[in-house]
Write an enzyme that holds these catalytic residues in place. Structure first.
Site, PDB file in Angstrom:
ATOM      1  CE  LYS A  80      28.341  26.207  62.742  1.00  0.00           C
ATOM      2  NZ  LYS A  80      27.235  25.327  62.330  1.00  0.00           N
ATOM      3  CG  ASP A 140      24.938  27.823  62.369  1.00  0.00           C
ATOM      4  OD1 ASP A 140      25.934  28.151  61.698  1.00  0.00           O
ATOM      5  OD2 ASP A 140      24.869  26.772  63.041  1.00  0.00           O
ATOM      6  NE  ARG A 189      20.870  27.914  54.119  1.00  0.00           N
ATOM      7  CZ  ARG A 189      20.184  26.907  54.658  1.00  0.00           C
ATOM      8  NH1 ARG A 189      18.857  26.868  54.573  1.00  0.00           N
ATOM      9  NH2 ARG A 189      20.821  25.916  55.254  1.00  0.00           N
TER      10      ARG A 189
HETATM   11  N1  BES Z   1      28.890  25.434  57.892  1.00  0.00           N
HETATM   12  C1  BES Z   1      27.704  24.837  58.370  1.00  0.00           C
HETATM   13  C2  BES Z   1      27.481  23.417  57.835  1.00  0.00           C
HETATM   14  C3  BES Z   1      28.479  22.388  58.278  1.00  0.00           C
HETATM   15  C4  BES Z   1      28.227  21.589  59.372  1.00  0.00           C
HETATM   16  C5  BES Z   1      29.624  22.184  57.569  1.00  0.00           C
HETATM   17  C6  BES Z   1      29.117  20.628  59.760  1.00  0.00           C
HETATM   18  C7  BES Z   1      30.546  21.212  57.953  1.00  0.00           C
HETATM   19  C8  BES Z   1      30.277  20.432  59.048  1.00  0.00           C
HETATM   20  C9  BES Z   1      26.500  25.692  57.958  1.00  0.00           C
HETATM   21  O1  BES Z   1      26.742  27.060  57.894  1.00  0.00           O
HETATM   22  C10 BES Z   1      25.458  25.492  58.994  1.00  0.00           C
HETATM   23  O2  BES Z   1      25.668  25.893  60.099  1.00  0.00           O
HETATM   24  N2  BES Z   1      24.357  24.869  58.610  1.00  0.00           N
HETATM   25  C11 BES Z   1      23.286  24.608  59.513  1.00  0.00           C
HETATM   26  C12 BES Z   1      21.999  24.972  58.836  1.00  0.00           C
HETATM   27  C13 BES Z   1      20.807  24.998  59.753  1.00  0.00           C
HETATM   28  C14 BES Z   1      20.923  26.164  60.714  1.00  0.00           C
HETATM   29  C15 BES Z   1      19.568  25.112  58.910  1.00  0.00           C
HETATM   30  C16 BES Z   1      23.321  23.118  59.841  1.00  0.00           C
HETATM   31  O3  BES Z   1      23.640  22.323  58.960  1.00  0.00           O
HETATM   32  O4  BES Z   1      23.082  22.789  60.986  1.00  0.00           O
HETATM   33 ZN    ZN Z   2      28.661  27.620  57.500  1.00  0.00          ZN
HETATM   34 MN    MN Z   3      26.474  28.005  59.745  1.00  0.00          MN
END
Ligand code: BES
Ligand code: ZN
Ligand code: MN
Length: 499
Positions: free
Chosen positions: A276, A346, A350
């Protein structure tokens, strides 16, 4: 803060909180109080724009003829609009107004409101509950804070007719609040303190409430074939864990199907090799919010001895980059036997839930399963910080969750699932891939989960937008909200508890 209930008397010192309904009609005890204080309340109302609207406040300092330091006059709104939620909000506002006045003790005078549907004891209990919920503060790492900026209020007494009934009505609410506070603690703790092992230890403390707690480590999970969950944790030096909590409160035959709750517990989400960006990454300490809710919920249910058999399962991992981390391109085999091509490390939540859901359904054959996860940033784009996203294969369960959410002000909004979305996670290399395309990110994440629940009634709550609040709300101070504890406790109380 200590919360007490006492029978009617007119306090003559400290802080006194009195109530009025809209139209500024004082409730009967307030009228008595007004007479004793030389009509100070009536005169103060005349000299202000106080109308008794819900959450409207008016402070009177040092009224003559008494030793009272401060009177807080509080509006309840129109009698017909008074309900549990509006009283909780008022209680929260009272707490917030008084917390830092330097006063240690406050008395709230409550009695029946004419034409309101809520009896006096419930008015008092709900006010107390709202104050309790608002009083949460996570300040254990603030070692140099001046005493004057810390909350001073230590004792809140609700003076109410039939105070023993009010006390009894408050008792289960206080247990729910304890669950809420535990969840808020878990999400607020930093990721160097809460990681899979220490989270599991916190869950183990629930045994003293009569909950059976079992912790699986990596070796056990490997034997079970949980390749999806283990792949996420493999870049971390912290051992991944799966915690299973069981509350058997129904006391019926063991063959009765339990209900089940599953939480995403990513104790820190760096994104892994699909790292990230740095800005705001500290927020990913609360990527275990779903797991935190499951623990707080189990605590609430056991605390108030709910007559239900409930299972709580949390998958705990730390998602880190490193020499042993999972790579984009890896293919993992989940406990269900389905294979997953990792496209983006990331999209890890899931993967954790895939194995946690399959394990829960396979082992306990529950009536339904609800999972909670801070799963996608996309749900924040669609619903902001007001509603959690809900995805489900079952209309009845969805409707019940929707109603429970409205009742406790933890609202959920259903979004669609369908074959066209499901196709978006197909890949040539394996049974599925762990991300879809650019669009419908929350839905493709939910479609992924659906591939692991079979025919079991299931709802997935994407709580990424509601787990942490940047602003204070009436009963939720800024920080960890514990969104989901009150919602699911209410779901159980309304529909699944045998009375
Ligand atoms: N934990 C994050 C989602 C998240 C983002 C929670 C902001 C709280 C605040 C999750 O693991 C993630 O990184 N999701 C990605 C998915 C993508 C790579 C398909 C996302 O939402 O960007
Ligand atoms: Zn996450
Ligand atoms: Mn993530």
């Amino acid at each position: 803060m200590k919360i007490n209930f006492a029978n009617p008397s007119i306090p003559n010192k400290g802080v006194v909180v009195i109530l009025a309904t809209e139209g500024s009609s004082l409730i009967s005890s307030t009228t008595k109080f007004d007479k004793q204080t030389n009509q100070s309340v009536t005169r103060a109302i005349k000299g202000s724009n106080f109308k008794g609207k819900n959450e409207q406040l008016l402070t009177l300092m040092a009224p003559s003829g008494t030793n009272i330091n401060r009177i807080l006059l509080v509006g309840l709104g129109k009698p017909k609009t008074i309900n549990e939620l509006s009283m909780q909000r008022v209680g929260g506002c009272i707490y917030a107004n008084l917390a830092k006045t330097g006063q240690a003790i406050a008395n709230i005078i409550v009695d029946a409101v004419d034409n309101s549907d809520l009896a006096a004891e419930h008015l008092a209990a709900q006010l107390a509950y709202g104050a309790r919920l608002r009083s949460y503060r996570f300040d254990k790492y603030r070692t140099r804070e001046e005493a004057s900026s810390k909350p001073s209020l230590k004792t809140l007494t609700l003076i109410s007719p039939k105070s023993s009934r009010a006390r009894a009505a408050f008792a289960p609410l206080d247990k729910i609040a304890r669950g809420v506070f535990t969840t808020r603690d878990l999400v607020s703790e930093p990721p160097n303190i809460i990681y899979p092992h220490t989270f599991a230890q916190q869950a183990q403390a629930l045994v003293k409430l009569g909950i059976k707690v079992e912790v699986l480590g990596e070796a056990q999970m490997r034997r079970l074939g949980m390749g999806a969950l283990l792949g996420v944790g493999q870049g971390s030096v912290r051992e991944s864990k799966l915690v299973v909590m069981r509350w058997n409160g129904a006391g019926r035959s063991k063959s009765e199907q339990p209900i089940a709750f599953v939480g995403k517990g990513v104790t820190f989400d760096t994104g892994g090799i699909s790292l990230k960006p740095g800005a705001g990454m500290e927020d990913m300490k609360w990527d275990m919010g779903g797991a935190g809710v499951v623990v707080g919920l189990m605590m609430a249910l056991a605390g108030r001895k709910a007559k239900v058999n409930a299972i709580g399962v949390v998958g705990l991992v730390e998602n880190m980059p490193g020499g042993n981390a999972q790579r984009p391109g890896d293919i993992v085999t989940s406990m269900s036997g389905q294979t997953i091509e990792i496209i983006n490390t990331d999209a890890e939540g899931r993967l954790v839930l895939a194995d946690a859901l399959h394990y829960t359904i396979n082992k306990f054959n529950p009536k339904f399963v609800v999972d909670l996860a801070t799963l996608t940033g996309a749900i924040i784009i669609s619903l902001g910080n007001e509603y959690a996203g809900m995805f489900s294969n079952n209309d009845q369960l969805s409707e019940r969750l929707y109603k429970a959410g409205e009742e406790v002000d933890e609202k959920v909004w259903r979004q669609p699932l369908g074959d066209a979305y499901d196709k978006l996670i197909n890949t040539d290399s394996a049974d599925m891939k762990n991300i879809g395309g650019r669009g419908a990110g929350s839905i493709t994440a939910a479609q992924f989960l659906q591939r692991f629940v079979g025919k079991t009634p299931w709802a997935h709550l994407d709580i990424a937008g509601v787990t942490w609040s940047k602003k204070d709300m009436a009963t939720v101070p800024r920080g960890g909200t514990a969104f989901g504890v009150r919602l699911l406790e209410r779901l159980v109380a309304n529909y699944y508890e045998f009375k």
